[in-house]
Design a protein around this motif. Structure first.
Motif, PDB file in Angstrom:
ATOM      1  N   PHE A  58       0.936  -1.178  -0.084  1.00  0.00           N
ATOM      2  CA  PHE A  58       0.230  -0.058  -0.032  1.00  0.00           C
ATOM      3  C   PHE A  58       0.903   1.225  -0.154  1.00  0.00           C
ATOM      4  O   PHE A  58       0.577   2.089  -0.693  1.00  0.00           O
ATOM      5  CB  PHE A  58      -1.049   0.119   1.273  1.00  0.00           C
ATOM      6  N   ASP A  59       1.979   1.201   1.014  1.00  0.00           N
ATOM      7  CA  ASP A  59       2.655   2.724   1.192  1.00  0.00           C
ATOM      8  C   ASP A  59       3.318   2.789  -0.276  1.00  0.00           C
ATOM      9  O   ASP A  59       3.630   3.914  -0.698  1.00  0.00           O
ATOM     10  CB  ASP A  59       3.518   2.560   2.132  1.00  0.00           C
ATOM     11  N   GLU A  60       3.996   1.773  -0.784  1.00  0.00           N
ATOM     12  CA  GLU A  60       4.633   2.120  -2.059  1.00  0.00           C
ATOM     13  C   GLU A  60       3.926   2.320  -3.335  1.00  0.00           C
ATOM     14  O   GLU A  60       4.273   3.312  -4.009  1.00  0.00           O
ATOM     15  CB  GLU A  60       5.228   0.562  -2.315  1.00  0.00           C
ATOM     16  N   VAL A  61       2.653   2.050  -3.229  1.00  0.00           N
ATOM     17  CA  VAL A  61       1.578   2.510  -4.140  1.00  0.00           C
ATOM     18  C   VAL A  61       1.155   3.963  -4.013  1.00  0.00           C
ATOM     19  O   VAL A  61       1.140   4.699  -4.940  1.00  0.00           O
ATOM     20  CB  VAL A  61       0.429   1.523  -4.416  1.00  0.00           C
ATOM     21  N   VAL A  62       1.058   4.432  -2.931  1.00  0.00           N
ATOM     22  CA  VAL A  62       0.713   5.872  -2.510  1.00  0.00           C
ATOM     23  C   VAL A  62       2.128   6.781  -3.043  1.00  0.00           C
ATOM     24  O   VAL A  62       1.774   7.485  -3.708  1.00  0.00           O
ATOM     25  CB  VAL A  62       0.378   5.880  -1.113  1.00  0.00           C
ATOM     26  N   ALA A  63       3.116   6.179  -2.815  1.00  0.00           N
ATOM     27  CA  ALA A  63       4.208   6.679  -3.020  1.00  0.00           C
ATOM     28  C   ALA A  63       4.555   6.960  -4.490  1.00  0.00           C
ATOM     29  O   ALA A  63       4.949   8.170  -4.959  1.00  0.00           O
ATOM     30  CB  ALA A  63       5.704   5.949  -2.520  1.00  0.00           C
ATOM     31  N   GLY A  64       4.084   6.073  -5.330  1.00  0.00           N
ATOM     32  CA  GLY A  64       4.321   5.870  -6.725  1.00  0.00           C
ATOM     33  C   GLY A  64       3.188   7.235  -7.237  1.00  0.00           C
ATOM     34  O   GLY A  64       3.540   7.712  -8.268  1.00  0.00           O
ATOM     35  N   ASP A 105       2.859  14.523   2.310  1.00  0.00           N
ATOM     36  CA  ASP A 105       3.120  13.386   2.993  1.00  0.00           C
ATOM     37  C   ASP A 105       2.238  13.162   4.242  1.00  0.00           C
ATOM     38  O   ASP A 105       1.802  12.131   4.795  1.00  0.00           O
ATOM     39  CB  ASP A 105       4.493  13.817   3.986  1.00  0.00           C
ATOM     40  N   THR A 106       1.667  14.334   4.469  1.00  0.00           N
ATOM     41  CA  THR A 106       0.302  14.394   5.454  1.00  0.00           C
ATOM     42  C   THR A 106      -0.909  13.643   4.842  1.00  0.00           C
ATOM     43  O   THR A 106      -1.561  12.655   5.734  1.00  0.00           O
ATOM     44  CB  THR A 106      -0.297  15.817   5.782  1.00  0.00           C
ATOM     45  N   GLY A 112      -2.518   6.019   4.821  1.00  0.00           N
ATOM     46  CA  GLY A 112      -1.902   4.751   5.323  1.00  0.00           C
ATOM     47  C   GLY A 112      -2.535   4.231   6.700  1.00  0.00           C
ATOM     48  O   GLY A 112      -2.692   3.140   7.155  1.00  0.00           O
ATOM     49  N   ARG A 113      -3.112   5.419   7.751  1.00  0.00           N
ATOM     50  CA  ARG A 113      -3.821   4.987   8.945  1.00  0.00           C
ATOM     51  C   ARG A 113      -5.173   4.307   8.485  1.00  0.00           C
ATOM     52  O   ARG A 113      -5.460   3.238   9.090  1.00  0.00           O
ATOM     53  CB  ARG A 113      -4.159   6.314   9.767  1.00  0.00           C
ATOM     54  N   LEU A 114      -5.939   4.826   7.376  1.00  0.00           N
ATOM     55  CA  LEU A 114      -7.011   4.054   6.731  1.00  0.00           C
ATOM     56  C   LEU A 114      -6.825   2.741   6.400  1.00  0.00           C
ATOM     57  O   LEU A 114      -7.530   1.765   6.699  1.00  0.00           O
ATOM     58  CB  LEU A 114      -7.689   4.875   5.718  1.00  0.00           C
ATOM     59  N   HIS A 115      -5.762   2.556   5.894  1.00  0.00           N
ATOM     60  CA  HIS A 115      -5.456   1.160   5.171  1.00  0.00           C
ATOM     61  C   HIS A 115      -5.074   0.156   6.525  1.00  0.00           C
ATOM     62  O   HIS A 115      -5.578  -0.944   6.441  1.00  0.00           O
ATOM     63  CB  HIS A 115      -4.060   1.238   4.406  1.00  0.00           C
ATOM     64  N   HIS A 117      -7.563   0.697   0.415  1.00  0.00           N
ATOM     65  CA  HIS A 117      -6.936  -0.565  -0.305  1.00  0.00           C
ATOM     66  C   HIS A 117      -5.980  -0.309  -1.498  1.00  0.00           C
ATOM     67  O   HIS A 117      -6.278   0.879  -2.098  1.00  0.00           O
ATOM     68  CB  HIS A 117      -8.022  -1.543  -0.473  1.00  0.00           C
ATOM     69  N   SER A 118      -5.184  -1.098  -1.731  1.00  0.00           N
ATOM     70  CA  SER A 118      -4.445  -0.982  -2.735  1.00  0.00           C
ATOM     71  C   SER A 118      -4.332  -2.029  -4.122  1.00  0.00           C
ATOM     72  O   SER A 118      -4.399  -3.203  -3.343  1.00  0.00           O
ATOM     73  CB  SER A 118      -2.934  -0.437  -2.574  1.00  0.00           C
TER      74      SER A 118
END
Length: 225
Positions: free
Chosen positions: A93-99, A112-113, A119-122, A128-129
């Motif tokens: 998930f975090d990597e997808v958001v970063a992309g 970042d915020t 990330g907290r929701l995930h 979901h990712s």
């Protein structure tokens, strides 16, 4: 199962004037309960100006881009290219958001915020990712979004090779509109020419709210539980 959340501190029962723009209200926070309640009322967060500049604002576009059951279009070329990729759900998930947040992308708005908020929701089972990997194990595309009842609100997607984001959308559509998914709603915020070719249509704010009301009564997709 998604975690239970406390009541939101903010009231999203807002009467929106018929001819108002896409941006509606500013303020509030990005706590999980705030975000989920906002989606339940047809809002999503971005900056208060086009492009997502801070401070935070809440948006309800009209027209709204949506994918409805049976509308997704898959081209013959995409059907040929899909076997080149591996697809996972909630594996990175975090990597997808970063992309999606890559500042070199046109219109990048994910700070970042915002990334931390989703990330907290995930972690709570609410976001979901979909990950798309090359045969060599490289993350080459994906999308993420929020699931509330039968609503899946797609937030952003990215690709690093041709067709990877289209494959991510296809995989997400398959999850959202499973055998019990006719009354679910896939929200993409705005229709673009790229998304229109894949079946996304534009609906009025009033039509969106009617679709949302029905979707929220549906169970969440099994693949996101």
């Amino acid at each position: 199962m998604p975690a239970e959340l406390p009541p939101s501190r903010y009231d999203f029962e807002v009467d929106i004037p018929p001819h108002s723009g896409d941006f509606v209200i500013g303020g509030a926070d990005l706590a999980p309960a705030t975000l989920v309640d906002a989606y339940r009322h047809g809002f999503f967060p971005m900056g208060m100006s086009e492009g997502g500049a801070p401070p935070m604002g809440w948006w309800s576009p009209s027209p709204r881009g949506v994918l409805l059951h049976g509308d997704h279009h898959v081209s013959r070329s995409l059907r040929r290219s899909r076997p080149q990729f591996e697809i996972t759900v909630d594996a990175a998930f975090d990597e997808v958001v970063a992309g999606c947040a890559d500042p070199s992308r046109s219109g990048a708005w994910i700070t970042d915020t915002i990334a931390q908020a989703y990330g907290r929701l995930h972690a709570l089972g609410r976001a979901h990712s979909i990950e798309v990997w090359s045969k060599h194990g490289d993350l080459v595309g994906g999308l993420y979004g929020v699931s509330v009842g039968g609503l899946f609100a797609g937030e952003s997607m990215f690709h690093r090779v041709t067709d990877a984001s289209k494959v991510a959308l296809w995989a997400a559509v398959d999850l959202v509109f499973d055998d019990a998914g006719e009354n679910r709603l896939f929200d993409v915020q705005w229709q673009t020419p790229h998304l229109a070719r894949q079946g996304v249509r534009s609906v009025s704010r009033e039509r969106y709210r009617a679709l949302l009301e029905t979707a929220l009564l549906q169970p969440p997709p099994a693949g996101f539980v």
